[in-house]
Write a protein that holds these residues in place. Structure first.
Motif, mmCIF file in Angstrom:
data_model
loop_
_atom_site.group_PDB
_atom_site.id
_atom_site.type_symbol
_atom_site.label_atom_id
_atom_site.label_comp_id
_atom_site.label_asym_id
_atom_site.label_seq_id
_atom_site.Cartn_x
_atom_site.Cartn_y
_atom_site.Cartn_z
ATOM 1 N N VAL A 1 -24.379 -7.351 19.494
ATOM 2 C CA VAL A 1 -25.623 -6.602 19.341
ATOM 3 C C VAL A 1 -26.633 -7.460 18.595
ATOM 4 N N ASP A 2 -27.902 -7.057 18.701
ATOM 5 C CA ASP A 2 -28.974 -7.761 18.004
ATOM 6 C C ASP A 2 -29.206 -7.189 16.607
ATOM 7 N N PHE A 3 -29.095 -5.870 16.475
ATOM 8 C CA PHE A 3 -29.360 -5.195 15.212
ATOM 9 C C PHE A 3 -28.238 -4.218 14.885
ATOM 10 N N ILE A 4 -28.006 -4.024 13.595
ATOM 11 C CA ILE A 4 -27.223 -2.875 13.146
ATOM 12 C C ILE A 4 -28.105 -2.043 12.231
ATOM 13 N N ILE A 5 -27.915 -0.732 12.273
ATOM 14 C CA ILE A 5 -28.679 0.187 11.427
ATOM 15 C C ILE A 5 -27.688 1.133 10.778
ATOM 16 N N GLY A 6 -27.668 1.165 9.459
ATOM 17 C CA GLY A 6 -26.716 2.027 8.772
ATOM 18 C C GLY A 6 -27.015 2.122 7.293
ATOM 19 N N THR A 7 -26.256 2.997 6.641
ATOM 20 C CA THR A 7 -26.478 3.289 5.229
ATOM 21 C C THR A 7 -25.379 2.745 4.342
ATOM 22 N N GLU A 8 -24.129 2.943 4.735
ATOM 23 C CA GLU A 8 -23.023 2.479 3.898
ATOM 24 C C GLU A 8 -23.034 0.951 3.832
ATOM 25 N N PRO A 9 -22.453 0.369 2.765
ATOM 26 C CA PRO A 9 -22.380 -1.102 2.691
ATOM 27 C C PRO A 9 -21.754 -1.666 3.955
ATOM 28 N N LEU A 10 -22.409 -2.656 4.571
ATOM 29 C CA LEU A 10 -21.963 -3.146 5.868
ATOM 30 C C LEU A 10 -21.416 -4.564 5.774
ATOM 31 N N ILE A 11 -22.278 -5.560 5.696
ATOM 32 C CA ILE A 11 -21.815 -6.945 5.688
ATOM 33 C C ILE A 11 -22.457 -7.681 4.519
ATOM 34 N N PRO A 12 -21.748 -7.827 3.399
ATOM 35 C CA PRO A 12 -22.334 -8.544 2.256
ATOM 36 C C PRO A 12 -22.244 -10.048 2.447
ATOM 37 N N SER A 13 -22.793 -10.536 3.539
ATOM 38 C CA SER A 13 -22.646 -11.952 3.880
ATOM 39 C C SER A 13 -24.005 -12.614 3.954
ATOM 40 N N GLY A 14 -24.037 -13.882 3.520
ATOM 41 C CA GLY A 14 -25.276 -14.626 3.628
ATOM 42 C C GLY A 14 -25.656 -14.920 5.059
ATOM 43 N N GLN A 15 -24.728 -14.712 6.004
ATOM 44 C CA GLN A 15 -25.010 -14.942 7.415
ATOM 45 C C GLN A 15 -25.692 -13.749 8.071
ATOM 46 N N VAL A 16 -25.820 -12.642 7.348
ATOM 47 C CA VAL A 16 -26.464 -11.441 7.880
ATOM 48 C C VAL A 16 -27.590 -11.032 6.947
ATOM 49 N N ILE A 17 -28.736 -10.740 7.510
ATOM 50 C CA ILE A 17 -29.895 -10.323 6.730
ATOM 51 C C ILE A 17 -30.047 -8.811 6.872
ATOM 52 N N MET A 18 -29.947 -8.097 5.750
ATOM 53 C CA MET A 18 -30.071 -6.643 5.750
ATOM 54 C C MET A 18 -31.382 -6.264 5.069
ATOM 55 N N LEU A 19 -32.251 -5.566 5.800
ATOM 56 C CA LEU A 19 -33.564 -5.199 5.277
ATOM 57 C C LEU A 19 -33.641 -3.695 5.033
ATOM 58 N N PRO A 20 -34.203 -3.271 3.894
ATOM 59 C CA PRO A 20 -34.314 -1.834 3.605
ATOM 60 C C PRO A 20 -35.341 -1.175 4.514
ATOM 61 N N ALA A 21 -34.912 -0.104 5.209
ATOM 62 C CA ALA A 21 -35.797 0.555 6.173
ATOM 63 C C ALA A 21 -36.418 1.831 5.608
ATOM 64 N N TYR A 22 -35.603 2.730 5.089
ATOM 65 C CA TYR A 22 -36.137 3.961 4.514
ATOM 66 C C TYR A 22 -35.091 4.581 3.595
ATOM 67 N N ARG A 23 -35.525 5.530 2.781
ATOM 68 C CA ARG A 23 -34.629 6.222 1.859
ATOM 69 C C ARG A 23 -34.488 7.682 2.281
ATOM 70 N N TRP A 24 -33.379 8.269 1.916
ATOM 71 C CA TRP A 24 -33.141 9.666 2.253
ATOM 72 C C TRP A 24 -32.141 10.255 1.266
#
Length: 329
Positions: A143-166
């Motif tokens: 896949v190109d993107f993942i979207i989720g809330t729980e901790p996913l991939i704490p890796s420097g090879q993946v960039i996780m950007l904050p989208a919104y809060r709830w």
């Protein structure tokens, strides 16, 4: 050395050294894969796998290093293809998203609708799974993107950007003894049977931490992966529900009463992630901005330059994230 040999190597490693499964997934023959791996080992002059008779029992240290190089090479091959495809027609292509039920059901429909109106020739694929499953899809370049809330991939090879809060809210049927409450103390809520998410889904980690901080052990009688199931069992009187507020729908959920808690449950942050070094089509930047307007092309480009996950967090430390709203907002 052939790219196909590297793909076979990658598939064997992914499917637990099971050549039969790798062959099935790649729609080829087991003998063909075995032959190509032997030829690759002969060319390199080193064994890539440890063997127990005819079976593979593990990867050699050099095999693991070569697998890592192979992953990089195959990813760059896909980037070359993507660059060429964009040059042919920058308005056409694929957008592959892996996400959890809550995002696919309550957040993405209007965003995907707006995206398809803007880019009608882009084929959108939405894959649903657990947080762990969607993380694996990204790590395997499915896949190109993942979207989720729980901790996913704490890796420097993946960039996780904050989208919104709830945040979470309590839901009870109209007529329930709590329905007239404005804010339920957590101590009182813990006395009721609770229906909520499975461990590792939809902010359950933070919800559990809120109860622990208050010194409480809630009576969780039923758990489910998605809010639709939780709401169904709340309606059947199984218990008081705790769900993501974004999962309430006008018209469908008018028989349920949403309630606040005192203190309020901690806020959660949903993030969108992609692999560092992946080719980003122009329409992919547009999708990110549709999901999270504060994530402009420039902000995403700055995040790509950050050296580690902590650097990305610092970049958005002072950003006022939008709030995910219920479906009727």
């Amino acid at each position: 050395m052939k790219l196909q040999q590297l793909r076979y190597l990658q598939a064997i490693a992914r499917y637990n050294l099971n050549i039969s499964e790798a062959a099935d997934r790649l729609m080829t023959s087991q003998p063909g894969i075995s032959k190509q791996i032997r030829l690759l080992e002969e060319e390199l002059g080193v064994p890539l796998f440890q063997r127990n008779g005819k079976h593979l029992s593990g990867m050699t240290p050099v095999g693991r290093r070569i697998l890592a190089y192979s992953d990089t090479i195959l990813r760059e091959v896909e980037n070359i293809r993507s660059a060429a495809e964009e040059a042919r027609d920058e308005q056409a292509g694929d957008l592959r998203i892996a996400t959890t039920h809550a995002q696919a059901r309550y957040i993405l429909p209007p965003i995907v609708d707006a995206f398809k109106h803007r880019f009608p020739k882009v084929r959108v694929q939405i894959h649903q799974g657990t947080p762990r499953q969607i993380a694996e899809m990204l790590s395997h370049d499915e896949v190109d993107f993942i979207i989720g809330t729980e901790p996913l991939i704490p890796s420097g090879q993946v960039i996780m950007l904050p989208a919104y809060r709830w945040s979470h809210c309590v839901v009870v049927p109209a007529g329930h003894e709590l329905a007239s409450e404005k804010a339920i103390p957590l101590e009182r809520l813990a006395d009721y049977p609770i229906v909520t998410y499975l461990d590792g889904f939809s902010g359950r980690t933070k919800m559990d931490a809120d109860f622990r901080r208050a010194g409480l052990t809630p009576d969780i009688v039923l758990t489910a992966a998605d809010a639709d199931v939780i709401k169904t069992y709340v309606r059947h009187g199984m218990g008081v529900g705790i769900i993501a507020r974004i999962a309430l729908e006008a018209g469908n959920d008018d028989d349920l009463v949403p309630l606040e808690t005192q203190p309020a449950f901690s806020e959660n942050i949903t993030r969108i992630g992609f692999r560092r070094g992946a080719w980003m089509r122009s329409y992919m930047f547009d999708f990110i901005t549709l999901l999270a307007p504060h994530l402009t092309h420039e902000q995403v480009a700055s995040a790509v330059q950050a050296l580690d996950p902590e650097g990305v967090e610092r970049l958005f430390a002072n950003t006022d994230l939008p709030t995910g709203q219920p479906a009727w907002s």
